[in-house]
Design a protein around this motif. Sequence first.
Motif, PDB file in Angstrom:
ATOM      1  N   PRO A  60       6.223  -8.929  -1.256  1.00 50.31           N
ATOM      2  CA  PRO A  60       6.946  -9.105  -2.528  1.00 50.31           C
ATOM      3  C   PRO A  60       7.017  -7.830  -3.378  1.00 50.31           C
ATOM      4  O   PRO A  60       7.877  -7.704  -4.240  1.00 50.31           O
ATOM      5  CB  PRO A  60       6.157 -10.196  -3.259  1.00 50.31           C
ATOM      6  CG  PRO A  60       5.428 -10.926  -2.183  1.00 50.31           C
ATOM      7  CD  PRO A  60       5.133  -9.894  -1.132  1.00 50.31           C
ATOM      8  N   LEU A  61       6.118  -6.897  -3.106  1.00 47.86           N
ATOM      9  CA  LEU A  61       6.103  -5.631  -3.840  1.00 47.86           C
ATOM     10  C   LEU A  61       6.923  -4.560  -3.124  1.00 47.86           C
ATOM     11  O   LEU A  61       7.005  -3.423  -3.583  1.00 47.86           O
ATOM     12  CB  LEU A  61       4.660  -5.136  -4.004  1.00 47.86           C
ATOM     13  CG  LEU A  61       3.711  -6.085  -4.725  1.00 47.86           C
ATOM     14  CD1 LEU A  61       2.293  -5.552  -4.682  1.00 47.86           C
ATOM     15  CD2 LEU A  61       4.172  -6.294  -6.159  1.00 47.86           C
ATOM     16  N   GLY A  62       7.482  -4.938  -1.965  1.00 48.33           N
ATOM     17  CA  GLY A  62       8.261  -3.982  -1.183  1.00 48.33           C
ATOM     18  C   GLY A  62       7.392  -2.955  -0.475  1.00 48.33           C
ATOM     19  O   GLY A  62       7.863  -1.869  -0.154  1.00 48.33           O
ATOM     20  N   LEU A  63       6.140  -3.309  -0.209  1.00 48.62           N
ATOM     21  CA  LEU A  63       5.211  -2.365   0.413  1.00 48.62           C
ATOM     22  C   LEU A  63       4.884  -2.759   1.842  1.00 48.62           C
ATOM     23  O   LEU A  63       4.656  -3.931   2.144  1.00 48.62           O
ATOM     24  CB  LEU A  63       3.915  -2.295  -0.398  1.00 48.62           C
ATOM     25  CG  LEU A  63       4.043  -1.816  -1.842  1.00 48.62           C
ATOM     26  CD1 LEU A  63       2.694  -1.906  -2.543  1.00 48.62           C
ATOM     27  CD2 LEU A  63       4.606  -0.410  -1.900  1.00 48.62           C
ATOM     28  N   ASP A  64       4.846  -1.774   2.704  1.00 45.17           N
ATOM     29  CA  ASP A  64       4.447  -1.942   4.098  1.00 45.17           C
ATOM     30  C   ASP A  64       2.997  -1.482   4.204  1.00 45.17           C
ATOM     31  O   ASP A  64       2.697  -0.319   3.918  1.00 45.17           O
ATOM     32  CB  ASP A  64       5.344  -1.096   4.998  1.00 45.17           C
ATOM     33  CG  ASP A  64       5.004  -1.199   6.472  1.00 45.17           C
ATOM     34  OD1 ASP A  64       3.876  -1.585   6.830  1.00 45.17           O
ATOM     35  OD2 ASP A  64       5.891  -0.869   7.289  1.00 45.17           O
ATOM     36  N   PRO A  65       2.072  -2.358   4.593  1.00 46.11           N
ATOM     37  CA  PRO A  65       0.661  -1.980   4.632  1.00 46.11           C
ATOM     38  C   PRO A  65       0.336  -0.854   5.612  1.00 46.11           C
ATOM     39  O   PRO A  65      -0.710  -0.230   5.503  1.00 46.11           O
ATOM     40  CB  PRO A  65      -0.062  -3.269   5.019  1.00 46.11           C
ATOM     41  CG  PRO A  65       0.973  -4.175   5.548  1.00 46.11           C
ATOM     42  CD  PRO A  65       2.288  -3.746   4.990  1.00 46.11           C
ATOM     43  N   GLU A  66       1.244  -0.589   6.545  1.00 50.72           N
ATOM     44  CA  GLU A  66       0.996   0.496   7.493  1.00 50.72           C
ATOM     45  C   GLU A  66       1.643   1.804   7.051  1.00 50.72           C
ATOM     46  O   GLU A  66       1.444   2.839   7.688  1.00 50.72           O
ATOM     47  CB  GLU A  66       1.457   0.080   8.886  1.00 50.72           C
ATOM     48  CG  GLU A  66       0.642  -1.123   9.367  1.00 50.72           C
ATOM     49  CD  GLU A  66       0.838  -1.456  10.815  1.00 50.72           C
ATOM     50  OE1 GLU A  66       0.618  -0.571  11.649  1.00 50.72           O
ATOM     51  OE2 GLU A  66       1.201  -2.615  11.095  1.00 50.72           O
ATOM     52  N   ASN A  83      -7.125   5.801  -5.195  1.00 49.07           N
ATOM     53  CA  ASN A  83      -5.891   5.153  -5.624  1.00 49.07           C
ATOM     54  C   ASN A  83      -4.970   4.929  -4.432  1.00 49.07           C
ATOM     55  O   ASN A  83      -5.322   5.269  -3.304  1.00 49.07           O
ATOM     56  CB  ASN A  83      -5.184   5.940  -6.728  1.00 49.07           C
ATOM     57  CG  ASN A  83      -4.699   5.007  -7.830  1.00 49.07           C
ATOM     58  OD1 ASN A  83      -4.158   3.947  -7.548  1.00 49.07           O
ATOM     59  ND2 ASN A  83      -4.910   5.390  -9.076  1.00 49.07           N
ATOM     60  N   ILE A  84      -3.804   4.373  -4.700  1.00 49.65           N
ATOM     61  CA  ILE A  84      -2.859   3.974  -3.648  1.00 49.65           C
ATOM     62  C   ILE A  84      -1.613   4.847  -3.734  1.00 49.65           C
ATOM     63  O   ILE A  84      -1.041   5.021  -4.819  1.00 49.65           O
ATOM     64  CB  ILE A  84      -2.518   2.479  -3.789  1.00 49.65           C
ATOM     65  CG1 ILE A  84      -3.812   1.665  -3.651  1.00 49.65           C
ATOM     66  CG2 ILE A  84      -1.485   2.057  -2.753  1.00 49.65           C
ATOM     67  CD1 ILE A  84      -3.668   0.203  -3.973  1.00 49.65           C
ATOM     68  N   PHE A  85      -1.177   5.343  -2.566  1.00 47.21           N
ATOM     69  CA  PHE A  85      -0.102   6.333  -2.510  1.00 47.21           C
ATOM     70  C   PHE A  85       0.904   6.036  -1.395  1.00 47.21           C
ATOM     71  O   PHE A  85       0.600   5.355  -0.432  1.00 47.21           O
ATOM     72  CB  PHE A  85      -0.701   7.732  -2.290  1.00 47.21           C
ATOM     73  CG  PHE A  85      -1.614   8.137  -3.404  1.00 47.21           C
ATOM     74  CD1 PHE A  85      -1.133   8.804  -4.508  1.00 47.21           C
ATOM     75  CD2 PHE A  85      -2.964   7.818  -3.366  1.00 47.21           C
ATOM     76  CE1 PHE A  85      -1.967   9.148  -5.561  1.00 47.21           C
ATOM     77  CE2 PHE A  85      -3.811   8.158  -4.403  1.00 47.21           C
ATOM     78  CZ  PHE A  85      -3.308   8.825  -5.501  1.00 47.21           C
ATOM     79  N   LYS A 133       3.083   2.628  -7.984  1.00 43.83           N
ATOM     80  CA  LYS A 133       2.902   2.030  -9.308  1.00 43.83           C
ATOM     81  C   LYS A 133       2.992   0.504  -9.299  1.00 43.83           C
ATOM     82  O   LYS A 133       2.550  -0.160 -10.227  1.00 43.83           O
ATOM     83  CB  LYS A 133       3.907   2.627 -10.277  1.00 43.83           C
ATOM     84  CG  LYS A 133       3.653   4.130 -10.425  1.00 43.83           C
ATOM     85  CD  LYS A 133       4.432   4.791 -11.469  1.00 43.83           C
ATOM     86  CE  LYS A 133       4.182   6.277 -11.611  1.00 43.83           C
ATOM     87  NZ  LYS A 133       3.669   7.028 -10.560  1.00 43.83           N
ATOM     88  N   SER A 134       3.542  -0.055  -8.228  1.00 38.31           N
ATOM     89  CA  SER A 134       3.715  -1.515  -8.165  1.00 38.31           C
ATOM     90  C   SER A 134       2.446  -2.250  -7.729  1.00 38.31           C
ATOM     91  O   SER A 134       2.395  -3.470  -7.749  1.00 38.31           O
ATOM     92  CB  SER A 134       4.865  -1.874  -7.233  1.00 38.31           C
ATOM     93  OG  SER A 134       4.594  -1.427  -5.909  1.00 38.31           O
ATOM     94  N   LEU A 135       1.412  -1.500  -7.327  1.00 38.84           N
ATOM     95  CA  LEU A 135       0.167  -2.123  -6.875  1.00 38.84           C
ATOM     96  C   LEU A 135      -1.018  -1.383  -7.483  1.00 38.84           C
ATOM     97  O   LEU A 135      -1.301  -0.243  -7.124  1.00 38.84           O
ATOM     98  CB  LEU A 135       0.063  -2.102  -5.343  1.00 38.84           C
ATOM     99  CG  LEU A 135      -1.207  -2.692  -4.730  1.00 38.84           C
ATOM    100  CD1 LEU A 135      -1.365  -4.162  -5.079  1.00 38.84           C
ATOM    101  CD2 LEU A 135      -1.195  -2.500  -3.217  1.00 38.84           C
TER     102      LEU A 135
END
Length: 119
Positions: A35-41, A84-86, A99-101
């Motif tokens: 839903p955040l448009g993020l691919d965990p890989e 942090n997440i990048f 910024k979405s997570l």
Amino acid sequence: MSDHYYYRNEPRVEALRKGHIAHAVRVLLGERLAPLGLDPEKTYISAVDSLITMNVTYSVSLFEEALQKVQENYLPNYDTSSVNIFAVPYSFEGEHRIKSLELLVFERMLMNIVKVLND
């Protein structure tokens, strides 16, 4: 993003627990990040040695991070000043920051996944 949590007694979770653990992590984490448009890989968690030198000492995909925590049955506890997440591996640059997570939201998400796949 809703604070949806998985429960061990859900039939889907029980079925995932019986299969390959990497597949279970990929499915559960993917559902939470989609839903955040993020691919965990293709989204990364990175850490620096200090806020002064800012040398990146650790960087893995969110999938790799989640899989490691599940395999070790280890609940994450991130230091928000140095982790942090990048969007780019081995980066701690503001322009690459996702910024979405928020990191603490990911931490709660990961805690839930570790618990349901290990309890």
